[in-house]
Design an enzyme around this catalytic site. Structure first.
Site, short mmCIF file in Angstrom:
data_model
loop_
_atom_site.label_atom_id
_atom_site.label_comp_id
_atom_site.label_asym_id
_atom_site.label_seq_id
_atom_site.Cartn_x
_atom_site.Cartn_y
_atom_site.Cartn_z
N ARG A 137 0.83 -1.20 0.00
CA ARG A 137 0.00 0.00 0.00
C ARG A 137 0.87 1.25 0.00
O ARG A 137 0.52 2.27 -0.59
CB ARG A 137 -0.93 -0.01 1.22
CG ARG A 137 -2.01 -1.08 1.19
CD ARG A 137 -2.94 -0.94 2.41
NE ARG A 137 -4.04 -1.90 2.37
CZ ARG A 137 -4.02 -3.08 2.94
NH1 ARG A 137 -2.94 -3.47 3.59
NH2 ARG A 137 -5.06 -3.89 2.88
N VAL A 167 -10.68 6.15 1.55
CA VAL A 167 -10.46 4.72 1.32
C VAL A 167 -9.19 4.49 0.50
O VAL A 167 -8.56 3.43 0.59
CB VAL A 167 -11.67 4.07 0.62
CG1 VAL A 167 -11.48 2.57 0.44
CG2 VAL A 167 -12.96 4.34 1.40
N ASN A 169 -5.56 4.09 -0.91
CA ASN A 169 -4.35 3.62 -0.24
C ASN A 169 -3.11 4.40 -0.67
O ASN A 169 -3.07 4.90 -1.79
CB ASN A 169 -4.15 2.13 -0.53
CG ASN A 169 -5.05 1.26 0.30
OD1 ASN A 169 -5.24 1.51 1.48
ND2 ASN A 169 -5.62 0.24 -0.32
N HIS A 224 -3.35 0.56 8.50
CA HIS A 224 -4.05 -0.33 7.56
C HIS A 224 -3.04 -0.88 6.57
O HIS A 224 -3.02 -0.54 5.38
CB HIS A 224 -5.15 0.46 6.84
CG HIS A 224 -5.96 -0.37 5.89
ND1 HIS A 224 -6.58 -1.55 6.27
CD2 HIS A 224 -6.26 -0.20 4.57
CE1 HIS A 224 -7.23 -2.05 5.23
NE2 HIS A 224 -7.04 -1.25 4.18
#
Length: 359
Positions: A137, A167, A169, A224
């Protein structure tokens, strides 16, 4: 819980022509929202443009029954390998559920027409290139940062009071970029990653324990990313019983490991980023905002000392309501998990250094 609160709400999806954005449109369509998808480009194949005259239809996504049947045939029989745009995903999907659909929603799509996004309640930014096999990512930052900043600026011009869900990345860094680039309250900028990671965590717990996911209380915090997320195994429960009392230490570690590589596993299998579960996860967050549910959800938000971290966006438990996130919740995690969180903070901050010159 789905209610008709969505009836008078307007949701914007940027990058709606990609898999994540288009499937998010499908999920929000089921909730009954007014959805406007905006993209910078038209990614459909020339042959489909010629066959279905989509260049004409793209202006307002109005399909007659003949065109709709052609589109269904193209998708099901010819199985194109390109990413269909919102019309193919949302409109066709909606046609299949119309007989049992009790919601009256409105889904439209535009290209670079930001005035059409005016007065939106929630904006979801999915714009950017998807992750490819073998790509982290973090490697996406060079391309996606410029895209996210540009679309955010245009969207805020027409919807200055909107809540922004990021959202794209690398999500934590993109959320930080939006926070630092624009003069808006931090509670109105939320990164979505932890909800998706937590759903995968619950899935792996369910597979090892045979408990229904609905009977599992589990959460993932931290960055994340494959190496930065922290599945909180110490406080996870199945029907109020600690997971650590149900499975062995080896199984506990396996669940955690499987969760951390869940996204990369799907990327390897699919050849691109996942879209179905991410779309569902974002719609769950949008629903929590619109319906002011006051749920505790793991989201990437700007920290100013919470969890001993500051000046970054990273996944932590927050209370979600109509104004965005209302507060950060301090969980009683163990020493090892806290150390992992501190390492995650360092990793996310290192990635954020790539934003030099953009904020």
């Amino acid at each position: 819980m789905i209610t008709n609160t969505f009836k008078n709400k307007k949701i914007i999806i940027t990058g709606h022509t990609g898999f994540k954005g288009s499937w998010l449109a499908v999920w929000l369509n089921y909730l009954g929202a007014k959805v406007v998808g905006i993209s910078r480009d038209i990614p459909t194949s020339p042959s489909l443009f010629e066959e279905l005259s989509l260049s004409k239809m793209l202006k307002n996504y109005q399909f007659d029954i003949v065109e709709l049947e052609k589109l269904k045939k193209t998708i099901h029989e010819e199985k194109p390998d390109y990413i269909f745009h919102l019309a193919a995903q949302a409109i066709v999907s909606k046609s299949y559920v119309d007989p049992v659909d009790t919601f009256k929603s409105n889904v439209i799509g535009v290209t670079n027409d930001y005035p059409s996004t005016s007065n939106s309640d929630v904006v979801v930014i999915t714009s950017g290139i998807p992750r490819k096999p073998g790509m982290t990512r973090e490697e996406l930052i060079g391309i996606n940062a410029g895209i996210v900043k540009s679309v955010s600026e245009n969207l805020l011009k027409y919807s200055p009071e909107a809540i922004i869900i990021v959202v794209s990345n690398p999500m934590d860094t993109m959320t930080y970029l939006v926070n630092k680039s624009f003069d808006i309250p931090k509670n109105r900028v939320i990164g979505m990653g932890g909800i998706l990671d937590s759903s995968r965590f619950k899935t792996y717990i369910s597979l090892e324990t045979n408990f229904s996911q609905h009977d599992i209380d589990a959460m993932v915090i931290g960055g994340h990313g494959d190496t930065t997320m922290i599945p909180l195994t110490s406080i996870s429960k199945c029907k109020n019983k600690l997971l650590s009392e149900i499975v062995s230490k080896d199984i506990l570690e396996k669940i955690s490991s499987d969760t951390m590589v869940g996204g990369a596993t799907l990327t390897k299998l699919l050849g691109t980023s996942a879209w179905y579960a991410p779309g569902a996860s974002v719609s769950y967050l949008v629903n929590a905002i619109i319906n002011d549910t006051k749920e505790m959800l793991p989201c990437s938000v700007y920290l100013e000392g919470e969890y001993n971290a500051e000046d970054l966006c990273i996944g932590v438990p927050v209370i979600i309501g109509k104004n965005g996130f209302e507060k950060v919740v301090n969980l009683d995690i163990n020493k090892n998990e806290m150390e992992m969180f501190e390492n995650s903070v360092k990793a996310v901050k290192q990635t954020n250094l790539a934003l030099d010159g953009l904020i």
